[in-house]
Design an enzyme around this catalytic site. Structure first.
Site, mmCIF file in Angstrom:
data_model
loop_
_atom_site.group_PDB
_atom_site.id
_atom_site.type_symbol
_atom_site.label_atom_id
_atom_site.label_comp_id
_atom_site.label_asym_id
_atom_site.label_seq_id
_atom_site.Cartn_x
_atom_site.Cartn_y
_atom_site.Cartn_z
ATOM 1 N N GLU A 176 -11.696 4.587 6.756
ATOM 2 C CA GLU A 176 -10.580 5.409 7.260
ATOM 3 C C GLU A 176 -11.145 6.430 8.256
ATOM 4 O O GLU A 176 -10.472 6.869 9.181
ATOM 5 C CB GLU A 176 -9.894 6.104 6.075
ATOM 6 C CG GLU A 176 -8.446 6.444 6.321
ATOM 7 C CD GLU A 176 -7.753 6.989 5.079
ATOM 8 O OE1 GLU A 176 -8.312 6.916 3.963
ATOM 9 O OE2 GLU A 176 -6.625 7.509 5.231
ATOM 10 N N HIS A 202 0.859 -1.196 0.000
ATOM 11 C CA HIS A 202 0.000 0.000 0.000
ATOM 12 C C HIS A 202 0.890 1.240 0.000
ATOM 13 O O HIS A 202 1.275 1.744 1.061
ATOM 14 C CB HIS A 202 -0.906 -0.028 1.242
ATOM 15 C CG HIS A 202 -1.923 1.075 1.305
ATOM 16 N ND1 HIS A 202 -3.239 0.859 1.653
ATOM 17 C CD2 HIS A 202 -1.838 2.411 1.080
ATOM 18 C CE1 HIS A 202 -3.906 1.996 1.630
ATOM 19 N NE2 HIS A 202 -3.066 2.968 1.297
ATOM 20 N N PRO A 209 -4.144 8.127 -12.293
ATOM 21 C CA PRO A 209 -3.721 8.710 -13.566
ATOM 22 C C PRO A 209 -4.321 10.107 -13.754
ATOM 23 O O PRO A 209 -5.492 10.321 -13.456
ATOM 24 C CB PRO A 209 -4.279 7.735 -14.613
ATOM 25 C CG PRO A 209 -4.553 6.473 -13.870
ATOM 26 C CD PRO A 209 -4.900 6.883 -12.467
HETATM 27 C C1 6MZ Z 1 -6.887 8.109 1.100
HETATM 28 C C2 6MZ Z 1 -4.918 8.636 0.020
HETATM 29 C C3 6MZ Z 1 -4.222 8.577 1.253
HETATM 30 O O1 6MZ Z 1 -2.365 8.778 -6.622
HETATM 31 O O2 6MZ Z 1 -1.321 10.999 -6.998
HETATM 32 N N1 6MZ Z 1 -4.023 8.956 -0.929
HETATM 33 N N2 6MZ Z 1 -6.238 8.384 -0.056
HETATM 34 N N3 6MZ Z 1 -6.296 8.055 2.293
HETATM 35 C C4 6MZ Z 1 -4.963 8.303 2.430
HETATM 36 N N4 6MZ Z 1 -4.425 8.276 3.687
HETATM 37 C C5 6MZ Z 1 -3.623 9.312 4.212
HETATM 38 N N5 6MZ Z 1 -2.930 8.831 1.003
HETATM 39 C C6 6MZ Z 1 -2.832 9.046 -0.341
HETATM 40 O O3 6MZ Z 1 -0.904 9.744 -4.847
HETATM 41 C C7 6MZ Z 1 -1.551 10.683 -4.014
HETATM 42 C C8 6MZ Z 1 -3.023 10.351 -3.876
HETATM 43 O O4 6MZ Z 1 -3.186 9.122 -3.139
HETATM 44 C C9 6MZ Z 1 -4.380 9.156 -2.365
HETATM 45 C C10 6MZ Z 1 -5.007 10.531 -2.567
HETATM 46 O O5 6MZ Z 1 -6.004 10.456 -3.566
HETATM 47 C C11 6MZ Z 1 -3.811 11.367 -3.048
HETATM 48 O O6 6MZ Z 1 -4.198 12.480 -3.826
HETATM 49 P P1 6MZ Z 1 -1.132 9.609 -6.422
HETATM 50 O O7 6MZ Z 1 0.118 8.968 -6.935
#
Ligand code: 6MZ
Length: 347
Positions: free
Chosen positions: A204, A16, A104
């Protein structure tokens, strides 16, 4: 051997990790330097302050940080650079299997598909010189529409059919306080029909009705699962459903405590599910945003949750069972774990 050395040497599988949340402070500084000629100093100073905050952020602040990171990664070159750095850093941390996930988005001159092509190309390039299998999940963001989600599923299926084995499934993530994840159930069903693996961010924050619908869908894994128990705003029905389905749980200890969705390690849901024998994997979530590493997560499990080194070893090995790969690759990974055990832990 110190616990730090043990956790560093322990072979680990990361299941994750959000790509943009995994960007380290060093890489962020490179991104800030790259835009230094177009952005004035006061804005660069704000960015530097944000990235040096040691990850102590509320959930709301985290999403502001993701927005800022997205403002810095706007070109194909920047995306290639951050993807390469993130993979190398996981390898340097003793990670022996890595599943990245990313949402993406179009960048300067490239479409969403161009974005995925770029990440896949870096993963393939890394496989030429690193002994680290890397797989990719494409994320649906909860703030998107069902149409966008359906497009992500269609795109994921296309990449899977190309047969290079990099893109393996779908993730549902994004700000848990926004939107209604059940909107995406038609897209998630399509993903399953297409033979894709599916992992969902679940509970969450408290949301009993949404969580029940997502669990009843029966994802291959779930992330966080913080608010399943009645004491955390869940319900007995959620606990029963999750337990009976035995859906593997991606646990993100530091992320949960730093975001304050869990008040402290003492009350973290990991221990309860561990004692029930529920399948679980320790994960980083966003190693850059929370200033952590997978080794650090194992150290936290030792120091804050009283996990012995033997228990950590077994937990790490069992994580291989929940990877989204073929049985053949799982067998190879288990051999690697056993080799490491002989080399490192029986001296
Ligand atoms: C929910 C999360 C997250 O996709 O642009 N993201 N979504 N809960 C979390 N817990 C803290 N942490 C990250 O990576 C960033 C994106 O991952 C998701 C969110 O949509 C965030 O914008 P990418 O590579």
């Amino acid at each position: 051997m110190s616990v730090q050395a043990f956790c560093r040497r322990l072979p680990k599988a990361e299941l994750h990790a959000h790509l943009h949340g995994s960007i380290s402070t060093n890489t962020m500084q490179k991104l800030i330097n790259d835009v230094s000629h177009t952005v004035d100093k006061s804005e660069r100073d704000v960015w530097s302050t944000v990235i040096n905050k040691e990850g102590k952020r509320t959930l709301h602040e985290c999403f502001a940080v993701f927005k800022m990171i997205h403002e810095l990664v706007t070109s194909k070159e920047a995306l290639s650079m951050v993807t390469g750095d993130v993979i190398r850093e996981f390898a340097d941390d003793g990670v022996c299997y890595l599943e990245l996930r990313t949402t993406p988005r179009p960048l300067k001159g490239i479409s969403k598909r161009g974005y995925v092509d770029t990440v896949v190309a870096v993963i393939q390039e890394a496989s030429n010189h690193l002994e680290l299998p890397v797989k990719l999940l494409l994320s649906i963001d909860r703030r998107q529409s069902l149409e966008e989600a359906l497009d992500t599923v269609e795109m994921t299926a296309e990449y899977q059919q190309k047969g290079d084995g990099v893109v393996v499934g779908i993730d549902l993530s994004g700000d848990p306080t926004k939107g209604d994840a059940t909107t995406f159930l038609p897209a998630l069903r399509k993903a399953r029909e297409a033979g894709l693996k599916v992992t969902l961010h679940v509970a969450e924050v408290p949301n009993v009705a949404e969580t029940l619908s997502l669990l009843e869908f029966g994802p291959d894994r779930v992330g966080h699962g913080t608010c399943l128990h009645p004491a955390q705003g869940g319900s007995d029905e959620l606990v029963k459903c999750f337990e009976s389905k035995k859906i593997p749980l991606e646990v993100c200890l530091t992320s949960n405590v730093k975001c304050r969705t869990v008040q402290s390690y003492d009350v973290h849901h990991f221990r309860d599910w561990y004692e029930r024998g529920h399948p679980m994997a320790l994960c980083t979530d966003d190693k850059g945003v929370f200033s952590t590493s997978l080794s650090e997560e194992y150290c936290v499990a030792h120091s804050k949750l009283n996990m012995s080194q033997v228990e950590l070893w077994k937990l790490s090995l069992s994580t291989v069972d929940y990877t989204f790969v073929t049985d053949d690759l799982k067998r190879q990974l288990r051999h690697k774990w056993q080799d490491c055990k002989q080399n490192y832990f029986q001296q």
